[in-house]
Design a protein around this motif. Structure first.
Motif, mmCIF file in Angstrom:
data_model
loop_
_atom_site.group_PDB
_atom_site.id
_atom_site.type_symbol
_atom_site.label_atom_id
_atom_site.label_comp_id
_atom_site.label_asym_id
_atom_site.label_seq_id
_atom_site.Cartn_x
_atom_site.Cartn_y
_atom_site.Cartn_z
ATOM 1 N N GLY A 114 -105.775 -59.895 -52.075
ATOM 2 C CA GLY A 114 -105.532 -61.161 -51.386
ATOM 3 C C GLY A 114 -104.296 -61.845 -51.929
ATOM 4 O O GLY A 114 -103.457 -62.357 -51.170
ATOM 5 N N LEU A 115 -104.162 -61.836 -53.261
ATOM 6 C CA LEU A 115 -103.005 -62.476 -53.903
ATOM 7 C C LEU A 115 -101.707 -61.791 -53.481
ATOM 8 O O LEU A 115 -100.716 -62.458 -53.146
ATOM 9 N N VAL A 116 -101.747 -60.453 -53.482
ATOM 10 C CA VAL A 116 -100.555 -59.692 -53.086
ATOM 11 C C VAL A 116 -100.202 -60.022 -51.631
ATOM 12 O O VAL A 116 -99.038 -60.294 -51.308
ATOM 13 N N VAL A 157 -93.731 -61.818 -60.105
ATOM 14 C CA VAL A 157 -93.080 -62.068 -58.802
ATOM 15 C C VAL A 157 -92.199 -63.309 -58.896
ATOM 16 O O VAL A 157 -91.048 -63.319 -58.438
ATOM 17 N N VAL A 172 -98.590 -71.638 -54.434
ATOM 18 C CA VAL A 172 -99.608 -71.114 -53.510
ATOM 19 C C VAL A 172 -100.452 -70.044 -54.231
ATOM 20 O O VAL A 172 -101.689 -70.017 -54.104
ATOM 21 N N VAL A 194 -94.201 -69.642 -53.910
ATOM 22 C CA VAL A 194 -95.055 -68.499 -54.271
ATOM 23 C C VAL A 194 -95.912 -68.856 -55.493
ATOM 24 O O VAL A 194 -97.125 -68.609 -55.512
ATOM 25 N N TYR A 246 -104.403 -69.949 -54.936
ATOM 26 C CA TYR A 246 -105.291 -68.847 -54.535
ATOM 27 C C TYR A 246 -106.126 -68.355 -55.715
ATOM 28 O O TYR A 246 -107.331 -68.143 -55.594
ATOM 29 N N PHE A 249 -99.280 -60.809 -62.358
ATOM 30 C CA PHE A 249 -98.600 -60.414 -61.119
ATOM 31 C C PHE A 249 -97.803 -61.591 -60.566
ATOM 32 O O PHE A 249 -96.625 -61.462 -60.209
ATOM 33 N N ILE A 297 -100.975 -62.716 -49.883
ATOM 34 C CA ILE A 297 -100.508 -64.106 -49.717
ATOM 35 C C ILE A 297 -99.055 -64.245 -50.206
ATOM 36 O O ILE A 297 -98.231 -64.929 -49.590
ATOM 37 N N THR A 298 -98.744 -63.556 -51.312
ATOM 38 C CA THR A 298 -97.376 -63.589 -51.848
ATOM 39 C C THR A 298 -96.415 -62.976 -50.831
ATOM 40 O O THR A 298 -95.344 -63.525 -50.551
#
Lengths: 717, 183
Positions: free
Chosen positions: B22-24, A19, A492, A489, A496, A15, B26-27
């Motif tokens: 959470g990842l989605v 992005v 970070v 992105v 995460y 993902f 934060i992005t």
């Protein structure tokens, strides 16, 4: 959903990459992108927008923010500069007594403090330099020039090289036996015979001031951090940044505060050398078992006694390893400090490199490296030497080394005296061999370089051109093509996935600091060069380390090679690559690869060695082949340790990329170098250094967090 | 109540799904923050236009500076009959366009002919308000001039002196008007 549950990390990474690439492809490069260089150069242009923060006006080109963030932190270097200026020239003016003019003079407090520190450091350096090389300044400091004119006998004569050599041999013997004694003797004879005595002693005098002071401050702060959580917490971020900050960058603000010369070099060396001493002191004190502390308390020790009689002696080895680190940092700084006027071998090396006299540079570099190896071996031997508290020794046994040294001093003095008659009309070779009278192979090396260029010019040129046009330029363009939003992105998101929200916030803070500075583009170039170096170094290190680890002799040999290479000051690596590749980006990258391969190799070997032998046996019993065992058992278990090697490789690569600015790169290092010659460069130099440190800290944070989790997962924490 | 049950539902989601969510988030937050910042700090089309013009100006200036460096240093004239370098028609126009400075010498020379201008120039402390160098396309000639005023010494008079720029001085870095023919 089931797939997501089965391969959660895979989907998260997928993902994130989707992005990232979607952002990269959807955001176009602004037509006037090249103007952005102006942000880093602090130029004035009517097309720039301005903003004012804390009274400072900052100019910038307002771009598409998704492409590049505006330099909202552009005021920071200006603010640092102004603050330094204010502190030095305006803050707290006081009346101070001036010895020379015999009257009170008004001076700002900080300026007075820096001048006092400068005077103290200069005195210490001169004192040691005159003990080693002779001179009058120390005696004059306690008397006057008139007095020394009337009493010429009071001039310090300087220790003859024979005495220093004998001292080094005896010390080597005391610490580690015959091997180190012979090596010490050879090194000292080499530097003397090759006419490098004076610069070597100048370097040594600077280290003999910087190292003990760093040790004292480092030990004190380490003990304070051990005793107080608050001190530790306050020190921790500074230590973290200082560990990853290129030494170059610290030069600039120090130059503003302390000027240029040996004294400034000592102060800057201390700033760089104290953090490892603090960390190792803390590590050593923490490792002292609670039983030992209890025993100390039970014996009635008060706090001071507990620290000096129990904790520090028990942590002696770690503390002495800290001393070793301090000495090594001092040596690496000996060359870098030459940029701000430190005399000695570093200065000669820098001068020779500036003149492209590779032969002379090689001689000075070899000398620095040999002294560094010698001091490294001596300090390590000291750390590993066990004190014999119970030996029932005779007077001779107890003081034989002192007696031998006293004998050596006597013989050396007699020889030097005899030399003054023997070499009446020329130099006293028994006292010191001057630079131009020593043996020199500089011409030989220079001719060798010419021969290499004549013979391999075409091949090297083809390789250079291929590397630059086919590999480096496309890679550089790729990095610069990343929009800021995509990079943030990616970083970070990686934070995460690896460490959760906390890690994501830390990396976000670090990357945003760089993105909001005026040097984002230069930071990308620095990262591209470091990435290239890291990929190549890790490939080489992993292969060499794995192959060497298969046999105990090759393992020992490779670790010894790593040890030796690690002691070379980083600047020395530039000499052979400049010999071969001249002044190009290729030279910097090859130096980066060679320098950064050391930790990659070392950690690979140590990682593979850390795999328990029981697992080897279990695997062999299960009938796996050597290759299967390596791939399926040893690599997965050693991987966390190897990743720490990658972490070190990144830091080493970044350091070398910054030093490579000396050859001529276009990264942050170049701007640090420019800041060195800029009157108002203090703030810029510091912020640029912090930017480099933050690049390293982003990787450090990600890798360390991953390693901890992986170790926990494997049950080897 | 509804909020509480939604929260419970979220809490009950499996860990990988929560992590992915959470990842989605934060992005999304990062991209949204950039988009908001773009509203305040981003540069629009106008800036790009300005920058393009600036780029053209720099390219033109570079071209002119190349031409200037190719000309001999010293006095460049547009007429025959002196030992100085005579500019061709084409060079004359380019040098005129490249010249930004009107030298003191040319100002003094022009003032000799214009008595009033000379007087004001003397009493205002040799102050020139404005200078200009223009290429007249119709006449195919270069005109240069300056404005003097006595405002700073209480004389309410402003005079514009202009004339044909017949010679220039090439310093090797730039060119300056050397002689203005205002008679």
């Amino acid at each position: 959903m089931e797939l997501l549950k089965k391969y959660p990390k895979l989907f998260q990474w997928l993902f994130l990459l989707i992005v990232f690439f979607a952002l990269c492809f959807s955001i176009d490069v602004p037509e006037t992108y090249k103007f952005i260089r102006g942000q880093a150069e602090f130029i004035k242009d009517p097309n720039q927008s301005t903003y004012t923060l804390f009274g400072k006006e900052v100019r910038y080109y307002a771009f598409d923010v998704l492409w590049r963030l505006p330099p909202l932190l552009g005021w920071l270097p200006i603010w640092v500069n102004d603050s330094l200026f204010f502190l030095l020239n305006e803050w707290m003016p006081m009346e101070f007594w001036n010895e020379d003019t015999q009257e009170f003079k008004t001076r700002p407090l900080v300026l007075q403090i820096t001048r006092n520190i400068t005077a103290f450091m200069t005195f210490l350096i001169e004192l040691i330099r005159e003990i080693l090389l002779g001179g009058v300044k120390t005696v004059v400091a306690f008397s006057s020039w008139d007095w020394i004119d009337k009493n010429p006998w009071a001039e310090l004569p300087g220790l003859p090289w024979t005495i220093v050599t004998a001292g080094a041999v005896i010390l080597g013997y005391k610490l580690s036996g015959k091997g180190l004694a012979i090596f010490a003797g050879l090194v000292m004879i080499y530097i003397s015979v090759f006419g490098q005595w004076k610069p070597s002693m100048q370097t040594l005098s600077f280290i003999l001031v910087a190292a003990p002071l760093s040790f004292i401050f480092g030990l004190t702060l380490g003990v304070m951090a051990y005793k107080s959580k608050r001190v530790e917490k306050a020190l921790y971020p500074i230590l973290l940044v200082m560990q990853t900050m290129p030494q170059y960058a610290v030069l600039v603000p120090a130059m503003v505060l302390f000027g240029i010369g040996d004294h400034a070099a000592v102060i800057i060396t201390m700033v760089v050398a104290i953090p490892p001493m603090i960390l190792l002191t803390l590590l050593g004190l923490r490792a002292v078992s609670s039983e030992v502390i209890e025993a100390g308390k039970m014996s009635g020790c008060n706090n001071w006694q507990l620290m000096t009689k129990v904790l520090i002696p028990t942590a002696r080895r770690d503390i002495l390893i800290g001393v070793n680190q301090v000495i090594m940092v001092c040596f690496s700084m000996a060359v870098i400090a030459a940029f701000i006027g430190a005399k000695g071998l570093g200065w000669n090396l820098l001068l020779a490199l500036n003149q492209l006299n590779i032969g002379l540079a090689l001689e000075a570099g070899l000398c620095i490296s040999m002294i560094a190896i010698l001091l490294d071996k001596m300090s390590l031997a000291w750390a590993n030497k066990q004190e014999d508290y119970f030996g029932n020794l005779t007077f001779f046994q107890r003081y034989k080394n002192t007696l031998f040294f006293a004998g050596a001093v006597l013989i050396g003095a007699i020889l030097a005296y005899a030399g003054s008659f023997l070499f009446k009309d020329s130099f006293n070779y028994f006292s010191e061999i001057p630079h131009n009278k020593g043996i020199s192979f500089a011409d030989f090396w220079n001719k060798g370089v010419d021969w290499i260029w004549d013979t391999f010019f075409q091949t090297l040129k083809i390789f250079n051109t291929w590397l630059i046009t086919e590999v480096l330029q496309p890679m550089r363009a790729l990095y610069l093509r990343m929009p800021a939003v995509a990079t943030v992105v990616l970083v970070v998101g990686a934070g995460y996935i690896i460490g959760g929200i906390r890690s994501a916030l830390v990396t976000a803070g670090l990357v945003l600091f760089i993105a909001l500075s005026p040097w984002w583009d230069r930071a990308l170039v620095t990262t591209y060069m470091a990435t290239f170096g890291v990929i190549a170094s890790c490939t080489i290190g992993l292969t060499v380390g794995t192959l060497c680890q298969q046999n105990q002799y090759t393992t020992k040999f490779m670790l010894a090679v790593c040890d030796i290479f690690q002691t070379f000051p980083s600047f020395v690596y530039l000499i052979p690559v400049m010999m071969l590749f001249g002044i190009t980006d290729t030279s910097v990258l090859i130096a980066v690869i060679v320098y950064a391969t050391i930790p990659a190799t070392r950690y690979t070997i140590e990682g593979l060695r850390s795999v328990p032998t029981a697992l080897h046996d279990a695997a062999s019993m299960s009938g796996v082949t050597k290759l299967q065992r390596l791939i399926n058992i040893e690599f997965p278990i050693a991987f966390p340790h190897m990743m720490l090697g990658v972490n070190q490789t990144i830091v080493f690569a970044l350091f070398m990329v910054i030093i490579g600015a000396f050859i001529g790169t276009e990264d942050l290092g170049q701007y640090i170098l420019k800041a060195l010659s800029d009157k108002a460069g203090g703030g810029k130099g510091l912020i640029l250094g912090i930017c480099v440190a933050f690049i390293a800290l982003i990787f450090d944070n990600l890798i360390r967090t991953w390693v901890q989790k992986r170790k926990k997962h494997l049950g080897i924490d | 109540m509804l909020q509480g049950s939604n929260l419970n539902k979220l809490k009950k989601l499996p860990e990988p799904v929560k992590k992915f969510g959470g990842l989605v988030t934060i992005t999304f937050v990062v991209i949204l923050s950039f988009a908001i910042l773009n509203i305040f700090w981003g540069g629009g089309e106008e800036l790009i236009e300005k920058m393009k013009k600036e780029e053209e100006r720099i390219a033109e200036a570079k071209k002119l500076s190349e031409l200037i460096s190719s000309l001999p240093s010293g006095v460049l004239v547009s007429f025959e009959g002196t030992d100085d370098h005579r500019l061709s028609e084409e060079q004359y126009e380019v040098v005129c366009n490249a010249t930004k400075i009107v030298s003191q010498r040319s100002v003094m020379g022009a003032n000799l002919i214009n008595f009033k201008a000379h007087k004001i120039y003397t009493i205002n402390g040799n102050k020139i308000d404005e200078t200009f160098v223009k290429w007249d396309k119709e006449k195919n000639k270069c005109f240069a001039g300056f404005v003097v005023s006595g405002n700073n010494v209480g004389v309410n008079e402003t005079i514009t002196v202009s004339g044909e720029a017949l010679s220039f001085f090439n310093t090797g870095i730039d060119t300056r008007v050397y002689f203005i023919k205002n008679f």
